[in-house]
Design a protein around this motif. Structure first.
Motif, PDB file in Angstrom:
ATOM      1  N   THR A 175      16.239 -62.903  61.030  1.00 56.34           N
ATOM      2  CA  THR A 175      16.027 -61.606  60.374  1.00 56.34           C
ATOM      3  C   THR A 175      16.786 -61.540  59.049  1.00 56.34           C
ATOM      4  O   THR A 175      16.252 -61.061  58.046  1.00 56.34           O
ATOM      5  N   LEU A 176      18.034 -62.041  59.055  1.00 56.25           N
ATOM      6  CA  LEU A 176      18.802 -62.076  57.809  1.00 56.25           C
ATOM      7  C   LEU A 176      18.097 -62.937  56.764  1.00 56.25           C
ATOM      8  O   LEU A 176      18.002 -62.544  55.595  1.00 56.25           O
ATOM      9  N   LEU A 177      17.631 -64.093  57.167  1.00 58.39           N
ATOM     10  CA  LEU A 177      16.937 -64.979  56.218  1.00 58.39           C
ATOM     11  C   LEU A 177      15.674 -64.308  55.680  1.00 58.39           C
ATOM     12  O   LEU A 177      15.371 -64.425  54.487  1.00 58.39           O
ATOM     13  N   ALA A 178      14.948 -63.609  56.535  1.00 62.55           N
ATOM     14  CA  ALA A 178      13.719 -62.929  56.111  1.00 62.55           C
ATOM     15  C   ALA A 178      14.004 -61.826  55.099  1.00 62.55           C
ATOM     16  O   ALA A 178      13.143 -61.492  54.277  1.00 62.55           O
ATOM     17  N   GLU A 224      15.277 -64.830  47.920  1.00 62.99           N
ATOM     18  CA  GLU A 224      15.299 -66.272  47.670  1.00 62.99           C
ATOM     19  C   GLU A 224      14.628 -67.001  48.833  1.00 62.99           C
ATOM     20  O   GLU A 224      14.917 -66.705  49.985  1.00 62.99           O
ATOM     21  N   LYS A 225      13.750 -67.928  48.535  1.00 63.13           N
ATOM     22  CA  LYS A 225      13.080 -68.683  49.595  1.00 63.13           C
ATOM     23  C   LYS A 225      13.232 -70.196  49.421  1.00 63.13           C
ATOM     24  O   LYS A 225      12.554 -70.963  50.085  1.00 63.13           O
ATOM     25  N   ALA A 247      19.154 -73.021  48.548  1.00 59.13           N
ATOM     26  CA  ALA A 247      19.773 -71.747  48.172  1.00 59.13           C
ATOM     27  C   ALA A 247      20.072 -70.915  49.417  1.00 59.13           C
ATOM     28  O   ALA A 247      21.127 -70.274  49.508  1.00 59.13           O
ATOM     29  N   LEU A 248      19.169 -70.930  50.378  1.00 52.64           N
ATOM     30  CA  LEU A 248      19.399 -70.195  51.627  1.00 52.64           C
ATOM     31  C   LEU A 248      20.524 -70.837  52.436  1.00 52.64           C
ATOM     32  O   LEU A 248      21.351 -70.141  53.016  1.00 52.64           O
ATOM     33  N   VAL A 249      20.556 -72.170  52.464  1.00 50.42           N
ATOM     34  CA  VAL A 249      21.640 -72.872  53.150  1.00 50.42           C
ATOM     35  C   VAL A 249      22.978 -72.485  52.518  1.00 50.42           C
ATOM     36  O   VAL A 249      23.938 -72.143  53.215  1.00 50.42           O
ATOM     37  N   ALA A 250      23.044 -72.526  51.201  1.00 48.80           N
ATOM     38  CA  ALA A 250      24.284 -72.185  50.489  1.00 48.80           C
ATOM     39  C   ALA A 250      24.701 -70.750  50.784  1.00 48.80           C
ATOM     40  O   ALA A 250      25.898 -70.460  50.945  1.00 48.80           O
ATOM     41  N   TRP A 251      23.745 -69.844  50.876  1.00 49.82           N
ATOM     42  CA  TRP A 251      24.039 -68.436  51.165  1.00 49.82           C
ATOM     43  C   TRP A 251      24.635 -68.284  52.568  1.00 49.82           C
ATOM     44  O   TRP A 251      25.641 -67.584  52.741  1.00 49.82           O
ATOM     45  N   LEU A 252      24.035 -68.937  53.562  1.00 44.20           N
ATOM     46  CA  LEU A 252      24.581 -68.856  54.919  1.00 44.20           C
ATOM     47  C   LEU A 252      25.996 -69.418  54.972  1.00 44.20           C
ATOM     48  O   LEU A 252      26.868 -68.873  55.654  1.00 44.20           O
ATOM     49  N   LYS A 253      26.230 -70.489  54.252  1.00 48.01           N
ATOM     50  CA  LYS A 253      27.558 -71.107  54.235  1.00 48.01           C
ATOM     51  C   LYS A 253      28.571 -70.197  53.550  1.00 48.01           C
ATOM     52  O   LYS A 253      29.669 -69.978  54.061  1.00 48.01           O
ATOM     53  N   ALA A 254      28.217 -69.647  52.400  1.00 49.02           N
ATOM     54  CA  ALA A 254      29.142 -68.829  51.613  1.00 49.02           C
ATOM     55  C   ALA A 254      29.374 -67.449  52.231  1.00 49.02           C
ATOM     56  O   ALA A 254      30.517 -66.983  52.300  1.00 49.02           O
ATOM     57  N   PHE A 303      13.267 -71.513  59.911  1.00 49.43           N
ATOM     58  CA  PHE A 303      12.751 -70.289  59.275  1.00 49.43           C
ATOM     59  C   PHE A 303      11.602 -70.600  58.320  1.00 49.43           C
ATOM     60  O   PHE A 303      10.546 -69.986  58.381  1.00 49.43           O
ATOM     61  N   LEU A 304      11.800 -71.578  57.440  1.00 50.72           N
ATOM     62  CA  LEU A 304      10.770 -71.901  56.454  1.00 50.72           C
ATOM     63  C   LEU A 304       9.528 -72.527  57.105  1.00 50.72           C
ATOM     64  O   LEU A 304       8.411 -72.329  56.630  1.00 50.72           O
TER      65      LEU A 304
END
Length: 69
Positions: free
Chosen positions: A30-33, A37-38, A42-49, A65-66
């Motif tokens: 749900t957070l990724l959705a 940004e898709k 970039a999504l990996v970096a966001w989850l990490k940060a 997710f993708l």
């Protein structure tokens, strides 16, 4: 003997993700959705940060997710 089929691919990380971060996989999807940004990395970096997630766990969630479209 009926053995459960071994889970492969990104979903094989899901039990450890839920255990380590204390949220169900649906929460992370749900957070990724909600992200505009898709792009995968970039999504990996966001989850990490933003969520302190390890690279392997973040990568598995984003790949799953993708792949869902």
């Amino acid at each position: 003997m009926d053995e459960q089929p071994k889970v492969k691919g990104p979903a094989s990380y899901f039990p450890s993700i839920e255990q380590k971060y204390g949220e169900p996989i649906a929460h992370w999807l749900t957070l990724l959705a909600s992200r505009e940004e898709k792009k995968h990395m970039a999504l990996v970096a966001w989850l990490k940060a933003e969520h302190g997630m390890g690279h392997g766990h973040a990568n598995a969630l984003v790949a799953h997710f993708l792949a869902q479209g």
